[in-house]
Motif scaffolding. Structure first.
Motif, mmCIF file in Angstrom:
data_model
loop_
_atom_site.group_PDB
_atom_site.id
_atom_site.type_symbol
_atom_site.label_atom_id
_atom_site.label_comp_id
_atom_site.label_asym_id
_atom_site.label_seq_id
_atom_site.Cartn_x
_atom_site.Cartn_y
_atom_site.Cartn_z
ATOM 1 N N LEU A 296 26.763 -46.450 9.538
ATOM 2 C CA LEU A 296 25.474 -47.622 9.457
ATOM 3 C C LEU A 296 24.528 -47.732 8.136
ATOM 4 C CD1 LEU A 296 25.302 -48.942 13.537
ATOM 5 C CD2 LEU A 296 26.737 -50.040 11.115
ATOM 6 N N ALA A 297 24.015 -46.764 8.687
ATOM 7 C CA ALA A 297 23.153 -46.227 7.053
ATOM 8 C C ALA A 297 23.605 -46.563 5.566
ATOM 9 C CB ALA A 297 21.649 -44.560 7.725
ATOM 10 N N GLY A 298 24.122 -46.048 6.118
ATOM 11 C CA GLY A 298 24.949 -46.315 3.979
ATOM 12 C C GLY A 298 25.506 -47.963 4.219
ATOM 13 N N MET A 299 26.120 -48.287 5.164
ATOM 14 C CA MET A 299 26.111 -49.715 5.105
ATOM 15 C C MET A 299 24.712 -50.405 4.420
ATOM 16 S SD MET A 299 28.681 -52.385 7.104
ATOM 17 C CE MET A 299 29.333 -53.589 6.299
ATOM 18 N N ALA A 300 24.140 -50.418 5.349
ATOM 19 C CA ALA A 300 22.837 -51.177 5.318
ATOM 20 C C ALA A 300 21.982 -50.895 4.038
ATOM 21 C CB ALA A 300 21.956 -50.467 6.645
ATOM 22 N N GLY B 10 18.262 -48.500 18.762
ATOM 23 C CA GLY B 10 17.965 -47.978 17.112
ATOM 24 C C GLY B 10 19.492 -48.436 16.756
ATOM 25 N N LYS B 11 20.709 -48.202 17.174
ATOM 26 C CA LYS B 11 21.745 -48.282 16.467
ATOM 27 C C LYS B 11 22.124 -50.237 16.885
ATOM 28 C CE LYS B 11 23.531 -43.958 17.723
ATOM 29 N NZ LYS B 11 24.200 -43.144 19.226
ATOM 30 N N ALA C 244 20.914 -55.629 11.780
ATOM 31 C CA ALA C 244 20.381 -55.836 10.318
ATOM 32 C C ALA C 244 21.884 -55.919 9.324
ATOM 33 C CB ALA C 244 19.426 -54.600 10.383
ATOM 34 N N CYS C 245 22.819 -55.005 9.522
ATOM 35 C CA CYS C 245 23.753 -55.059 9.242
ATOM 36 C C CYS C 245 24.187 -56.211 8.757
ATOM 37 C CB CYS C 245 24.591 -54.178 8.981
ATOM 38 S SG CYS C 245 24.142 -52.293 8.525
ATOM 39 N N SER C 246 24.872 -56.938 9.862
ATOM 40 C CA SER C 246 25.421 -58.473 10.171
ATOM 41 C C SER C 246 24.492 -59.830 9.343
ATOM 42 C CB SER C 246 25.306 -58.915 11.260
ATOM 43 O OG SER C 246 26.586 -57.984 12.646
ATOM 44 N N VAL C 247 23.667 -59.784 9.621
ATOM 45 C CA VAL C 247 22.040 -60.129 8.662
ATOM 46 C C VAL C 247 22.295 -60.402 7.510
ATOM 47 C CG1 VAL C 247 20.205 -61.425 8.716
ATOM 48 C CG2 VAL C 247 20.928 -60.678 10.770
ATOM 49 N N GLY C 248 22.472 -58.852 6.945
ATOM 50 C CA GLY C 248 22.491 -58.593 5.372
ATOM 51 C C GLY C 248 24.044 -59.055 4.851
#
Length: 268
Positions: A44-48, A105-106, A112-116
């Motif tokens: 997820l961090a890499g995707m964000a 946090g996950k 946050a990734c979905s909104v991005g």
């Protein structure tokens, strides 16, 4: 009079993403949302980071991204607190745990990734391309007899209302703020004054709702009259280039592989 559009975001840079087929951009947004939900937490961090870079590529820098997320900070804190005290897999209900905080946090990172993904799609796709993309995927339904003539009109009203409401709300809030503004002097350094000013702004934002709804009701009456007997043409784009279709196929195959039990990156 201050127009509501004055408070809308206008900075936008063209990128190669704008040149993709409208149907490919729409499919990419859908696949991106699904990926955010099923990808392993370690990825997820890499995707964000990838989404942040792509948004900055379109002209929305890190500061503007943080400013857009700032109003949701209280909700984020609430989500982490709830997960901390309700993750029964790590501790009894009502007892805080580090695993619960990490789970919160996950969850926030997935949201946050979905909104991005949605934000990136909206920044690289104008409303006309959205209509074209949806129409392209609905071609089989049209051939089967499903009426899609009013699709452009429905999307134009639905997608065009959100920025108008946001801009109008910011305009009304700015007017209210200017009317009640007073010189703070040295009080601005006082924690009590800051807390009082915070609640004052919160109450001011709540008061914006009534005039905003009234303004939107008047706009709705005028909109129904202006759209009567009007129907924008729904254009259907040509075929998707082979390379773009192949990229969609590979992405879909990887996504299916992720959700297969025992596959790499299954959500835990």
């Amino acid at each position: 009079m201050i127009h509501g559009a004055s408070f809308a975001s206008t900075e936008l840079k063209a990128t190669p993403l704008n040149g993709l087929h409208p149907a490919v951009r729409l499919s990419g947004a859908v696949l991106g949302l699904m990926t955010c939900m099923v990808v392993a937490p370690a990825h997820l961090a890499g995707m964000a980071l990838t989404l942040m870079t792509a948004l900055a590529w379109t002209g929305m820098g890190p500061r503007r991204q943080l400013a857009a997320l700032k109003p949701w900070a209280p909700v984020a804190v609430l989500v982490v607190v709830v997960h901390t005290f309700t993750t029964v897999g790590a501790a009894p209900l009502g007892h805080p745990s580090v695993a619960g905080a990490l789970a919160g946090g996950k969850a926030l990172l997935r949201v946050a990734c979905s909104v991005g993904c949605l934000g990136l799609y909206l920044r690289v796709t104008p409303l006309d391309d959205l209509v074209v993309g949806v129409s392209w995927w609905l071609r089989p339904a049209r051939r089967a007899g499903v009426r899609t003539d009013d699709l452009g009109l429905m999307l134009a009203v639905a997608m065009g209302t959100a920025p108008v409401v946001l801009g109008e709300g910011r305009r009304i809030e700015a007017v209210v703020t200017m009317r009640r503004s007073v010189a703070g002097g040295g009080k601005g350094v006082s924690p009590w004054y800051r807390l009082k000013n915070y609640f004052r702004r919160a109450v001011g934002r709540a008061r914006v709702v009534v005039p905003l709804l009234e303004n939107m009701a008047r706009r709705a009456e005028a909109l129904s009259l202006s759209l009567r007997h009007r129907r924008p043409d729904t254009q259907v784009a040509g075929g998707i280039p082979l390379t773009q279709m192949a990229a969609l196929g590979i992405w879909t195959a990887l996504l299916v592989w992720f959700v297969i039990p025992g596959g790499l990156g299954v959500v835990r």
